[in-house]
Design a protein around this motif. Structure first.
Motif, PDB file in Angstrom:
ATOM      1  N   LEU A 167       6.887  -2.033 -17.377  1.00 50.34           N
ATOM      2  CA  LEU A 167       7.361  -2.858 -16.151  1.00 50.34           C
ATOM      3  C   LEU A 167       6.405  -2.363 -14.927  1.00 50.34           C
ATOM      4  CD1 LEU A 167       9.499  -3.737 -14.227  1.00 50.34           C
ATOM      5  CD2 LEU A 167      10.599  -1.576 -13.985  1.00 50.34           C
ATOM      6  N   ASN A 168       5.884  -1.075 -14.927  1.00 48.08           N
ATOM      7  CA  ASN A 168       5.096  -0.627 -14.005  1.00 48.08           C
ATOM      8  C   ASN A 168       3.368  -1.284 -14.078  1.00 48.08           C
ATOM      9  OD1 ASN A 168       6.593   1.330 -12.870  1.00 48.08           O
ATOM     10  ND2 ASN A 168       5.661   2.919 -14.161  1.00 48.08           N
ATOM     11  N   ARG A 169       3.412  -1.766 -15.204  1.00 54.02           N
ATOM     12  CA  ARG A 169       1.792  -2.767 -15.387  1.00 54.02           C
ATOM     13  C   ARG A 169       2.129  -4.272 -14.711  1.00 54.02           C
ATOM     14  NH1 ARG A 169      -2.015  -0.658 -18.990  1.00 54.02           N
ATOM     15  NH2 ARG A 169      -1.352   1.461 -19.986  1.00 54.02           N
ATOM     16  N   ILE A 170       3.497  -4.654 -14.712  1.00 52.06           N
ATOM     17  CA  ILE A 170       3.738  -6.011 -14.040  1.00 52.06           C
ATOM     18  C   ILE A 170       3.689  -5.918 -12.743  1.00 52.06           C
ATOM     19  CG2 ILE A 170       5.709  -7.690 -14.010  1.00 52.06           C
ATOM     20  CD1 ILE A 170       6.300  -7.121 -16.983  1.00 52.06           C
ATOM     21  N   ILE A 171       4.442  -4.735 -12.336  1.00 52.44           N
ATOM     22  CA  ILE A 171       4.766  -4.640 -10.674  1.00 52.44           C
ATOM     23  C   ILE A 171       3.743  -4.157  -9.852  1.00 52.44           C
ATOM     24  CG2 ILE A 171       7.268  -5.380 -11.064  1.00 52.44           C
ATOM     25  CD1 ILE A 171       7.832  -2.302 -10.235  1.00 52.44           C
ATOM     26  N   HIS A 172       3.247  -3.070 -10.489  1.00 50.56           N
ATOM     27  CA  HIS A 172       2.261  -2.150  -9.482  1.00 50.56           C
ATOM     28  C   HIS A 172       1.311  -2.930  -8.981  1.00 50.56           C
ATOM     29  CE1 HIS A 172       4.052   1.856 -10.870  1.00 50.56           C
ATOM     30  NE2 HIS A 172       4.798   1.161 -10.094  1.00 50.56           N
ATOM     31  N   PRO A 173       0.370  -3.843  -9.779  1.00 50.38           N
ATOM     32  CA  PRO A 173      -0.619  -4.513  -9.234  1.00 50.38           C
ATOM     33  C   PRO A 173      -0.325  -5.378  -8.002  1.00 50.38           C
ATOM     34  CG  PRO A 173      -0.693  -4.452 -11.529  1.00 50.38           C
ATOM     35  CD  PRO A 173       0.668  -4.092 -11.234  1.00 50.38           C
ATOM     36  N   GLN A 174       0.806  -5.922  -8.260  1.00 46.98           N
ATOM     37  CA  GLN A 174       1.220  -7.149  -7.120  1.00 46.98           C
ATOM     38  C   GLN A 174       1.612  -6.022  -5.944  1.00 46.98           C
ATOM     39  OE1 GLN A 174       1.006 -10.460  -7.304  1.00 46.98           O
ATOM     40  NE2 GLN A 174       0.294  -9.906  -9.456  1.00 46.98           N
ATOM     41  N   ILE A 175       2.367  -5.191  -5.871  1.00 45.56           N
ATOM     42  CA  ILE A 175       2.749  -4.397  -4.607  1.00 45.56           C
ATOM     43  C   ILE A 175       1.423  -3.640  -3.985  1.00 45.56           C
ATOM     44  CG2 ILE A 175       3.828  -2.077  -4.049  1.00 45.56           C
ATOM     45  CD1 ILE A 175       5.670  -2.531  -6.337  1.00 45.56           C
ATOM     46  N   ALA A 197      -1.575  -4.841  -4.078  1.00 46.57           N
ATOM     47  CA  ALA A 197      -2.493  -5.933  -3.483  1.00 46.57           C
ATOM     48  C   ALA A 197      -1.696  -6.598  -1.985  1.00 46.57           C
ATOM     49  CB  ALA A 197      -2.404  -7.080  -4.387  1.00 46.57           C
ATOM     50  N   GLU A 198      -0.211  -6.390  -1.988  1.00 44.77           N
ATOM     51  CA  GLU A 198       0.092  -6.715  -0.720  1.00 44.77           C
ATOM     52  C   GLU A 198       0.073  -5.576   0.149  1.00 44.77           C
ATOM     53  OE1 GLU A 198       4.014  -8.422   1.356  1.00 44.77           O
ATOM     54  OE2 GLU A 198       3.936  -8.735  -0.764  1.00 44.77           O
ATOM     55  N   ILE A 199       0.046  -4.299  -0.303  1.00 42.50           N
ATOM     56  CA  ILE A 199      -0.256  -3.280   0.735  1.00 42.50           C
ATOM     57  C   ILE A 199      -1.734  -3.352   1.317  1.00 42.50           C
ATOM     58  CG2 ILE A 199      -0.679  -0.759   0.474  1.00 42.50           C
ATOM     59  CD1 ILE A 199       1.698  -0.499  -1.414  1.00 42.50           C
ATOM     60  N   LYS A 200      -2.576  -3.469   0.248  1.00 43.81           N
ATOM     61  CA  LYS A 200      -4.060  -3.538   0.612  1.00 43.81           C
ATOM     62  C   LYS A 200      -4.121  -4.692   1.869  1.00 43.81           C
ATOM     63  CE  LYS A 200      -6.098  -1.888  -3.667  1.00 43.81           C
ATOM     64  NZ  LYS A 200      -7.045  -2.225  -4.730  1.00 43.81           N
ATOM     65  N   MET A 201      -3.418  -5.703   1.673  1.00 39.79           N
ATOM     66  CA  MET A 201      -3.633  -6.835   2.650  1.00 39.79           C
ATOM     67  C   MET A 201      -3.174  -6.322   3.962  1.00 39.79           C
ATOM     68  SD  MET A 201      -1.600  -9.235   4.340  1.00 39.79           S
ATOM     69  CE  MET A 201      -0.179  -9.508   2.974  1.00 39.79           C
ATOM     70  N   LEU A 202      -1.830  -5.689   4.025  1.00 37.65           N
ATOM     71  CA  LEU A 202      -1.189  -5.451   5.289  1.00 37.65           C
ATOM     72  C   LEU A 202      -2.133  -4.135   5.969  1.00 37.65           C
ATOM     73  CD1 LEU A 202       2.558  -5.263   4.034  1.00 37.65           C
ATOM     74  CD2 LEU A 202       1.232  -6.915   5.871  1.00 37.65           C
ATOM     75  N   LEU A 203      -2.849  -3.369   5.096  1.00 37.84           N
ATOM     76  CA  LEU A 203      -3.526  -2.320   5.690  1.00 37.84           C
ATOM     77  C   LEU A 203      -4.895  -2.801   6.194  1.00 37.84           C
ATOM     78  CD1 LEU A 203      -3.126   0.624   2.940  1.00 37.84           C
ATOM     79  CD2 LEU A 203      -1.915   0.404   5.352  1.00 37.84           C
ATOM     80  N   ASN A 204      -5.399  -3.816   5.602  1.00 37.68           N
ATOM     81  CA  ASN A 204      -6.435  -4.326   6.161  1.00 37.68           C
ATOM     82  C   ASN A 204      -6.282  -5.192   7.390  1.00 37.68           C
ATOM     83  OD1 ASN A 204      -8.220  -3.508   4.202  1.00 37.68           O
ATOM     84  ND2 ASN A 204      -7.981  -5.231   2.720  1.00 37.68           N
ATOM     85  N   LYS A 205      -5.082  -5.779   7.522  1.00 33.26           N
ATOM     86  CA  LYS A 205      -4.995  -6.295   8.731  1.00 33.26           C
ATOM     87  C   LYS A 205      -4.636  -5.425   9.947  1.00 33.26           C
ATOM     88  CE  LYS A 205      -1.452  -9.476  10.156  1.00 33.26           C
ATOM     89  NZ  LYS A 205      -0.078 -10.454  10.188  1.00 33.26           N
ATOM     90  N   HIS A 206      -4.200  -4.295   9.504  1.00 34.14           N
ATOM     91  CA  HIS A 206      -3.817  -3.270  10.591  1.00 34.14           C
ATOM     92  C   HIS A 206      -5.291  -2.617  11.110  1.00 34.14           C
ATOM     93  CE1 HIS A 206      -2.071   0.226  12.432  1.00 34.14           C
ATOM     94  NE2 HIS A 206      -3.109   1.137  11.846  1.00 34.14           N
ATOM     95  N   ARG A 207      -5.949  -2.307  10.158  1.00 33.06           N
ATOM     96  CA  ARG A 207      -7.309  -1.731  10.351  1.00 33.06           C
ATOM     97  C   ARG A 207      -8.210  -2.528  11.403  1.00 33.06           C
ATOM     98  NH1 ARG A 207      -7.879   3.219   8.038  1.00 33.06           N
ATOM     99  NH2 ARG A 207      -6.811   3.288   5.945  1.00 33.06           N
ATOM    100  N   LYS A 208      -8.006  -4.007  11.061  1.00 30.91           N
ATOM    101  CA  LYS A 208      -8.848  -4.745  11.652  1.00 30.91           C
ATOM    102  C   LYS A 208      -8.269  -5.458  13.159  1.00 30.91           C
ATOM    103  CE  LYS A 208     -10.999  -6.623   7.249  1.00 30.91           C
ATOM    104  NZ  LYS A 208     -11.028  -8.078   6.435  1.00 30.91           N
ATOM    105  N   SER A 209      -6.995  -5.041  13.304  1.00 26.18           N
ATOM    106  CA  SER A 209      -6.207  -5.589  14.417  1.00 26.18           C
ATOM    107  C   SER A 209      -6.916  -4.725  15.713  1.00 26.18           C
ATOM    108  CB  SER A 209      -4.810  -5.245  14.351  1.00 26.18           C
ATOM    109  OG  SER A 209      -4.587  -3.835  14.342  1.00 26.18           O
ATOM    110  N   GLY A 210      -7.581  -3.686  15.546  1.00 22.57           N
ATOM    111  CA  GLY A 210      -8.101  -2.713  16.444  1.00 22.57           C
ATOM    112  C   GLY A 210      -6.936  -2.075  17.375  1.00 22.57           C
ATOM    113  N   SER A 211      -5.864  -2.175  16.668  1.00 15.87           N
ATOM    114  CA  SER A 211      -4.526  -1.612  17.459  1.00 15.87           C
ATOM    115  C   SER A 211      -4.728   0.070  17.435  1.00 15.87           C
ATOM    116  CB  SER A 211      -3.262  -1.987  16.642  1.00 15.87           C
ATOM    117  OG  SER A 211      -2.244  -0.987  17.009  1.00 15.87           O
ATOM    118  N   GLU A 212      -4.316   0.600  18.521  1.00 17.29           N
ATOM    119  CA  GLU A 212      -4.139   2.051  18.366  1.00 17.29           C
ATOM    120  C   GLU A 212      -3.073   2.806  17.772  1.00 17.29           C
ATOM    121  OE1 GLU A 212      -6.632   4.272  20.291  1.00 17.29           O
ATOM    122  OE2 GLU A 212      -7.802   2.718  19.687  1.00 17.29           O
TER     123      GLU A 212
END
Length: 209
Positions: free
Chosen positions: A84-92, A94-109
């Motif tokens: 189960l972990n092999r199915i869901i963890h990569p997808q989770i 990937a989305e976490i990385k996308m959201l964190l990249n968006k946060h870091r690039k936003s310039g938000s304090e």
């Protein structure tokens, strides 16, 4: 600032309480559990793969994932949990990385908190600037989990055993929040760590780090 804290702990250790306090203090919360719920929505590839692996018994009548039945299946068999972990963890992840990249690039304090019970299990500690672990003693953790999820002691022990031991997470943490006492005591610890984080950032900014 674009700074990111990884918040984790053992199941039923009180991480949600700490996350709520951090939200009150102004943190942007990225909730890995919420992401996990999104990636298994009906019609998506992850749910189809779960059903192909574990059968239609893991579906509710409306086609949504029956989490209780899936939990019953995988927490009684480490090999199935691993599948189960092999199915869901990569997808989770990937989305976490996308959201964190968006946060870091936003310039938000604003400080972001990645609220992730399985941060270490999925290798997510490399995505954050520091890790805060919510700690609790095993008997309290067991009792809370049984009460929260209406589990037998045996089932609760299995679910705790499916994660990296809390002692190991504490050893690897940058900061530890002791949640053995009252909610008020936990709140004081969180506020102190939050204020220390801002002080450290001001020093780093002044020194040009």
């Amino acid at each position: 600032m674009g700074r990111v804290i990884g918040l984790t702990g053992g199941i039923a250790s009180g991480k949600s309480l700490v996350s709520a306090y951090l939200r009150e203090l102004g943190a942007q919360i990225i909730d890995a559990d919420e992401i996990a719920r999104r990636v298994v929505q009906p019609g998506g590839p992850v749910l189809r793969e779960i059903v192909a692996e574990f059968g239609d018994a893991v579906l509710n009548a409306d086609g949504t994932l029956n989490r209780k039945e899936l939990g019953r299946i995988v927490f009684s068999d480490p090999a199935k949990l691993d599948r189960l972990n092999r199915i869901i963890h990569p997808q989770i992840l990937a989305e976490i990385k996308m959201l964190l990249n968006k946060h870091r690039k936003s310039g938000s304090e604003r400080i972001a908190v990645l609220d992730a019970p399985l941060l270490y299990e999925v290798g997510g500690e490399g995505l954050v600037d520091e890790v805060w672990v919510v700690d609790v003693d095993y008997p309290t953790q067991l009792k809370r989990l049984m009460r929260r999820d209406n589990l037998s002691e045996e089932d609760a022990r299995r679910r705790i055993a499916a994660q990296i031991p809390l002692e190991e997470k504490v050893r690897r943490a940058d900061r530890v929040i002791d949640n053995r006492s009252t909610p008020e005591d936990t709140r004081r610890q969180v506020r102190r760590l939050w204020e220390e984080l801002h002080r450290r950032h001001r020093v780093e900014s002044t020194s040009g780090k």
